[in-house]
Design a protein around this motif. Structure first.
Motif, mmCIF file in Angstrom:
data_model
loop_
_atom_site.group_PDB
_atom_site.id
_atom_site.type_symbol
_atom_site.label_atom_id
_atom_site.label_comp_id
_atom_site.label_asym_id
_atom_site.label_seq_id
_atom_site.Cartn_x
_atom_site.Cartn_y
_atom_site.Cartn_z
ATOM 1 N N THR A 190 0.834 -1.196 0.000
ATOM 2 C CA THR A 190 0.000 0.000 0.000
ATOM 3 C C THR A 190 0.873 1.252 0.000
ATOM 4 O OG1 THR A 190 -1.662 -1.194 1.251
ATOM 5 C CG2 THR A 190 -1.837 1.195 1.231
ATOM 6 N N GLY A 191 1.908 1.251 0.839
ATOM 7 C CA GLY A 191 2.812 2.398 0.899
ATOM 8 C C GLY A 191 3.556 2.607 -0.407
ATOM 9 N N THR A 192 3.998 1.510 -1.030
ATOM 10 C CA THR A 192 4.702 1.623 -2.305
ATOM 11 C C THR A 192 3.775 2.153 -3.392
ATOM 12 O OG1 THR A 192 6.124 -0.216 -1.671
ATOM 13 C CG2 THR A 192 6.075 0.359 -3.993
ATOM 14 N N ALA A 193 2.538 1.669 -3.399
ATOM 15 C CA ALA A 193 1.572 2.164 -4.392
ATOM 16 C C ALA A 193 1.315 3.654 -4.194
ATOM 17 C CB ALA A 193 0.269 1.374 -4.291
ATOM 18 N N MET A 194 1.158 4.085 -2.939
ATOM 19 C CA MET A 194 0.932 5.504 -2.671
ATOM 20 C C MET A 194 2.143 6.341 -3.078
ATOM 21 S SD MET A 194 -1.047 5.405 0.938
ATOM 22 C CE MET A 194 -1.322 7.154 0.972
ATOM 23 N N LEU A 195 3.334 5.812 -2.861
ATOM 24 C CA LEU A 195 4.556 6.512 -3.245
ATOM 25 C C LEU A 195 4.628 6.684 -4.759
ATOM 26 C CD1 LEU A 195 7.316 7.642 -2.299
ATOM 27 C CD2 LEU A 195 8.217 5.336 -2.558
#
Length: 169
Positions: free
Chosen positions: A91-96
């Protein structure tokens, strides 16, 4: 991640040691460590006589090869990524990636949560930018918008964060 030069140097050292050990084993198996003419001798006569007559030499070579194989296996597992700390946050990588979609040539982006088990969790954000990217703008955008969103989504606002930006040559 280790530099490619370190990986190549490690492979060269391991290859050289294995080549020397294999050559010694082959020469000993062929019986050529003893009785060679002075011009064709691989080892000096005293060294060849001392080594070929000792029963502990093959055991020592075997022990060195086993230790070398274990060290090589450890290096290979670390190179493949085993033993890394933290868990990946998809999720964090996608948001980044969504937050940095205007940066051309972004090749690697990853978000990891470290230290969850110890209680002192923190984020590790890794980016790889092209040489022509405006790093100041990327850092400003990360500082103003993206890191805060990732913190809230992954854990909480008090989560510490380390951002690593690699600019390719």
């Amino acid at each position: 991640m280790r530099q490619y030069g370190g990986n190549r140097l490690g492979l060269a050292v391991v290859g050289a040691v294995l080549l020397i050990a294999g050559g010694f084993a082959w020469l000993r198996g062929q019986g050529q460590l003893r009785g060679l003419s002075p011009r064709a001798r691989v080892l000096p006569e005293r060294t060849a006589d001392a080594l070929s007559g000792q029963p502990w030499v093959p055991w020592l070579v075997a022990l060195v090869l086993v230790v070398l194989a274990l060290v090589t296996l450890r290096w290979l597992l670390l190179s493949l990524g085993w033993g890394r700390f933290g868990t990946r946050s998809g999720t964090g990588t996608a948001m980044l990636c969504v937050g940095l979609k205007d940066v051309e040539g972004l090749s690697r982006a990853a978000v990891r949560v470290l230290g969850e088990l110890e209680g002192a969790a923190r984020l590790r954000i890794s980016l790889s930018c092209p040489p022509g990217a405006d790093v100041g703008a990327v850092v400003g955008k990360l500082d103003r918008e993206i890191v805060g969103r990732i913190r809230r989504e992954v854990r909480d606002d008090e989560l510490g964060a380390v951002v690593r930006i690699h600019v390719r040559r």
